[in-house]
Scaffold this motif. Structure first.
Motif, PDB file in Angstrom:
ATOM      1  N   GLN A   1      -2.907   6.808   7.895  1.00 44.06           N
ATOM      2  CA  GLN A   1      -4.082   6.464   7.090  1.00 44.06           C
ATOM      3  C   GLN A   1      -3.664   6.114   5.666  1.00 44.06           C
ATOM      4  OE1 GLN A   1      -7.456   6.681   8.289  1.00 44.06           O
ATOM      5  NE2 GLN A   1      -7.876   5.557   6.419  1.00 44.06           N
ATOM      6  N   PRO A   2      -4.144   5.003   5.107  1.00 38.23           N
ATOM      7  CA  PRO A   2      -3.846   4.697   3.698  1.00 38.23           C
ATOM      8  C   PRO A   2      -4.300   5.825   2.778  1.00 38.23           C
ATOM      9  CG  PRO A   2      -4.796   2.785   4.786  1.00 38.23           C
ATOM     10  CD  PRO A   2      -4.940   3.937   5.741  1.00 38.23           C
ATOM     11  N   VAL A   3      -3.578   6.019   1.699  1.00 37.79           N
ATOM     12  CA  VAL A   3      -3.949   7.012   0.686  1.00 37.79           C
ATOM     13  C   VAL A   3      -3.695   6.402  -0.696  1.00 37.79           C
ATOM     14  CG1 VAL A   3      -3.497   9.041   2.128  1.00 37.79           C
ATOM     15  CG2 VAL A   3      -1.637   8.065   0.772  1.00 37.79           C
TER      16      VAL A   3
ATOM     17  N   SER B   1     -17.246   4.249  -1.966  1.00 35.69           N
ATOM     18  CA  SER B   1     -15.996   4.906  -2.322  1.00 35.69           C
ATOM     19  C   SER B   1     -16.253   6.394  -2.452  1.00 35.69           C
ATOM     20  CB  SER B   1     -15.440   4.342  -3.645  1.00 35.69           C
ATOM     21  OG  SER B   1     -16.354   4.584  -4.704  1.00 35.69           O
TER      22      SER B   1
ATOM     23  N   THR C   1     -10.414  12.459   4.041  1.00 34.57           N
ATOM     24  CA  THR C   1     -10.344  10.996   3.930  1.00 34.57           C
ATOM     25  C   THR C   1     -11.340  10.476   2.898  1.00 34.57           C
ATOM     26  OG1 THR C   1      -9.675  10.789   6.239  1.00 34.57           O
ATOM     27  CG2 THR C   1     -10.609   8.835   5.204  1.00 34.57           C
ATOM     28  N   ARG C   2     -10.922   9.443   2.168  1.00 37.15           N
ATOM     29  CA  ARG C   2     -11.796   8.774   1.212  1.00 37.15           C
ATOM     30  C   ARG C   2     -12.224   7.418   1.785  1.00 37.15           C
ATOM     31  NH1 ARG C   2     -11.926  10.710  -4.022  1.00 37.15           N
ATOM     32  NH2 ARG C   2     -12.507   8.632  -4.773  1.00 37.15           N
TER      33      ARG C   2
ATOM     34  N   HIS D   1      -7.233  -3.357   3.518  1.00 33.23           N
ATOM     35  CA  HIS D   1      -5.982  -2.782   4.011  1.00 33.23           C
ATOM     36  C   HIS D   1      -5.532  -3.624   5.197  1.00 33.23           C
ATOM     37  CE1 HIS D   1      -6.394   0.721   1.444  1.00 33.23           C
ATOM     38  NE2 HIS D   1      -7.637   0.890   1.878  1.00 33.23           N
TER      39      HIS D   1
ATOM     40  N   GLY E   1       0.788  -1.214   0.000  1.00 33.74           N
ATOM     41  CA  GLY E   1       0.000   0.000   0.000  1.00 33.74           C
ATOM     42  C   GLY E   1       0.820   1.264   0.000  1.00 33.74           C
TER      43      GLY E   1
ATOM     44  N   THR F   1      -5.622   4.637  -2.683  1.00 36.03           N
ATOM     45  CA  THR F   1      -6.191   3.316  -2.998  1.00 36.03           C
ATOM     46  C   THR F   1      -6.907   3.320  -4.343  1.00 36.03           C
ATOM     47  OG1 THR F   1      -6.515   2.976  -0.615  1.00 36.03           O
ATOM     48  CG2 THR F   1      -7.659   1.477  -2.097  1.00 36.03           C
ATOM     49  N   GLN F   2      -7.531   4.436  -4.683  1.00 33.82           N
ATOM     50  CA  GLN F   2      -8.311   4.513  -5.909  1.00 33.82           C
ATOM     51  C   GLN F   2      -7.486   4.147  -7.142  1.00 33.82           C
ATOM     52  OE1 GLN F   2     -11.524   4.801  -6.006  1.00 33.82           O
ATOM     53  NE2 GLN F   2     -11.622   4.731  -8.228  1.00 33.82           N
TER      54      GLN F   2
ATOM     55  N   GLU G   1     -12.534   4.492   0.431  1.00 33.78           N
ATOM     56  CA  GLU G   1     -11.717   3.335   0.051  1.00 33.78           C
ATOM     57  C   GLU G   1     -10.381   3.296   0.788  1.00 33.78           C
ATOM     58  OE1 GLU G   1     -11.269   6.414  -3.330  1.00 33.78           O
ATOM     59  OE2 GLU G   1     -12.832   5.679  -1.978  1.00 33.78           O
ATOM     60  N   ASP G   2     -10.011   4.399   1.479  1.00 32.50           N
ATOM     61  CA  ASP G   2      -8.760   4.437   2.231  1.00 32.50           C
ATOM     62  C   ASP G   2      -8.940   4.074   3.705  1.00 32.50           C
ATOM     63  OD1 ASP G   2      -7.221   5.225   0.028  1.00 32.50           O
ATOM     64  OD2 ASP G   2      -7.643   7.341   0.355  1.00 32.50           O
TER      65      ASP G   2
END
Length: 606
Positions: free
Chosen positions: A287-289, A446, A420-421, A305, A254, A291-292, A423-424
């Protein structure tokens, strides 16, 4: 084309008994049945039969996996379920004599036994009890027709690394550990195949193809789960892993740039198996970023994740893969929705996993906070700051579109969720809104989190609707205030539904035969000597009116939920935010009671 094969199955009687269709037969009956059986091999991607075909046979899966779906107008397919080893398919049409009600296609190369209608009829004449068992199975299947695709029969998983520097071995060890809690697990690699069948076997020399196929089938017969660990390149073994899989896990880092080899994309796309993306992280504090970008590279059924060093994340992944996950659905109800915070606290204390969370309106807010990583105390404080200190309801405007301007509401959501999104998010999340223009339900899986939450809580006439591609998007409570059905489709396991909508609301003193005039109500409020007139505000009336439409859906959610929790919050007003602590406590207490009762029922089997 399907191919007729010789009987290479193991214990014929044991396999047929495991289907739950033929287990009432005596030994002599099985010998007669063996004479009626045909054996066939169905390549991955090929249809066994199609919707509308004559129902002339039933089938038992020896190895492989099939998918059942409805063919809808415009070429769309609605998946009804999946059929794995030892399961029966096609018996409904054989029993009723009607045409096939659905299409069945092989997800991967599969071997099956075929029993014709004529052969079936001969067995039933000799043993009428088989007819009774088939009838019971038919009733069960009809009840489950609207349930999501089952994952309980998932048998084979291929793990395929994509991108660069993927820690495949570390991930496999934790995955195997989690899967082994639910059944015997075999890990297959190219080197292990070579050690069992001879050096170079994994490269698939032509003369060893049947031997390899038979050996792999034996592994699936002897172990509950078989995990195919592919090579780091698109080798013959990797392609075999993809072909053998019920589910393909695509493993990436990721923290790295999204990338995948075009040849891998082509090989993966040829498989009809479920495809799920796993993004690994060495640092779970961030936080994940991005992903899209990964999601646009392949047609995926789902993504996850996973912290590289987190066994908890791997346990959650396995529950989602095998249909054992817990999904928490939170309903709308204004300030009463603060009770959801107490419910989450009770779930955590009772060690109930929350593998996916979703909701409508206020339920969407609390669900988003949990999915964003807020703990119990953080949720208390951020809601106190948002709903009491910032007070987004004190944002009146000229009531042309809505009573509120919505600016304070937007600022509050920005404070809670930033950019934040969905999907993240570490935890899988959805929320529901209503498309006022199209009269349809939107399920947000999403996109920007705060925009989705804003849509889900935009009460018509109170807050301005969102505009999206020419459509007006409003509060999801208009159509589905407690979306347990949505959760069921996505989580595939247990559904916990929390309903904070009152059964009775907005009562008025019975002495009034008609609503008091606006002038009398205004005078009553400004005159300190007047006896208070208790009548709901325009906001409360609009909120209750909106929720009436989805009251029926809430009843369905109660019937379909595995655990249904209704906190005792009817005494609190719909905008009584200052009672936050009392409302949270009410949710906590009721959840403790319901969870204890459910655990007791689970232990006794009732």
């Amino acid at each position: 084309m399907s191919e007729m094969i010789a009987n290479q199955s193991g214990d014929f009687v044991a396999l047929l008994k495991s289907t739950g269709v033929f287990d009432v037969l005596e030994h002599a009956d099985f010998e007669n049945l063996r004479k009626e059986i045909e054996w066939l091999r169905l390549p991955g991607g090929q249809a066994l039969f199609r919707q509308g075909d004559l129902g002339d046979s039933l089938y038992v899966v020896l190895s492989g996996r099939l998918r059942v779906f409805l063919e809808e107008e415009g070429g769309r397919e609605q998946v009804l379920g999946e059929v794995g080893r030892g399961e029966c398919v096609g018996e409904m049409a054989v029993l009723t004599g009607e045409v096939r009600s659905a299409t069945v296609r092989a997800i991967r190369d599969s071997e099956l036994m075929r029993l014709s209608k004529e052969g079936f009829d001969r067995i039933v004449v000799k043993n009428p009890r088989a007819m009774m068992l088939i009838a019971k199975r038919l009733v069960t299947r009809l009840r489950q027709m609207n349930r999501p695709p089952a994952s309980g029969t998932l048998a084979t998983i291929a793990v395929v690394p994509i991108g660069k520097d993927v820690p495949l071995v570390d991930f496999m060890e934790k995955l195997i550990f989690s899967l082994a809690k639910f059944g015997s697990t075999r890990r297959l690699t190219s080197s292990f195949l070579d050690s069992q069948l001879g050096q170079g076997t994994a490269s698939f020399p032509g003369d060893k193809g049947p031997q390899i196929s038979a050996w792999l089938n034996d592994q699936e017969a002897n172990y509950r789960y078989v995990i195919y660990e592919s090579d780091s390149v698109l080798s013959p073994w990797t392609q075999c892993c993809i072909r053998q899989a019920d589910c393909i896990l695509l493993l990436g880092r990721g923290e790295s740039e999204a990338s995948i080899n075009p040849s891998e994309v082509e090989a993966i796309n040829r498989s009809a198996a479920r495809k799920e993306l796993i993004l690994l992280y060495s640092d779970k504090t961030r936080q994940p970023v991005g992903t899209q970008k990964w999601l646009t590279m392949l047609p995926l059924d789902r993504h996850h994740h996973i912290g590289l060093h987190s066994q908890t994340d791997n346990d959650r992944l396995v529950r989602l893969l095998t249909g054992r996950a817990f999904g928490l659905t939170l309903g709308g109800g204004g300030a009463r929705g603060l009770a959801h915070i107490g419910v989450i606290r009770a779930l955590q204390e009772a060690e109930f996993p929350i593998d996916m969370v979703g909701g409508t309106s206020m339920g969407a807010v609390i669900a988003a906070q949990y999915a964003s990583g807020y703990d119990y105390h953080a949720m208390l404080e951020i809601n106190r700051k948002g709903w009491i200190t910032m007070d987004p309801l004190k944002d009146k405007t000229i009531p042309i579109v809505a009573l509120l301007a919505g600016r304070k509401l937007d600022r509050m959501l920005q404070m809670m969720f930033g950019d934040t999104r969905i999907e993240d998010l570490w935890i899988k999340y959805f929320c529901v809104s209503a498309n006022l223009t199209q009269a349809t339900t939107n399920v947000h899986l999403s996109g920007p989190l705060r925009r989705a939450v804003r849509a889900s809580m935009s009460i018509p006439g109170v807050a301005p609707p969102l505009c999206e591609n020419g459509n007006l998007i409003v509060d999801g409570g208009v159509l589905d205030n407690l979306p347990g059905d949505v959760m069921r489709r996505h989580v595939g396991g247990k559904v916990i539904a929390v309903d904070v909508s009152p059964q009775k609301d907005l009562a008025i003193d019975p002495q009034y035969q008609q609503t008091p005039s606006s002038a009398s109500l205004l005078w009553n409020r400004v005159n300190p000597l007047s006896k208070p007139i208790h009548i709901p505000s325009i906001l409360a009336i609009m909120m209750r009116t909106m929720m009436l439409t989805s009251a029926y859906n809430s009843k369905l959610a109660m019937q379909n939920a595995d655990i249904y929790i209704r906190p005792a919050v009817d005494q609190f007003g719909i905008f009584e935010w200052r009672s936050l602590d009392k409302i949270v406590e009410a949710g906590y207490c009721r959840a403790q009671e319901e969870l204890a009762a459910w655990q007791k029922r689970a232990k006794t089997g009732n």
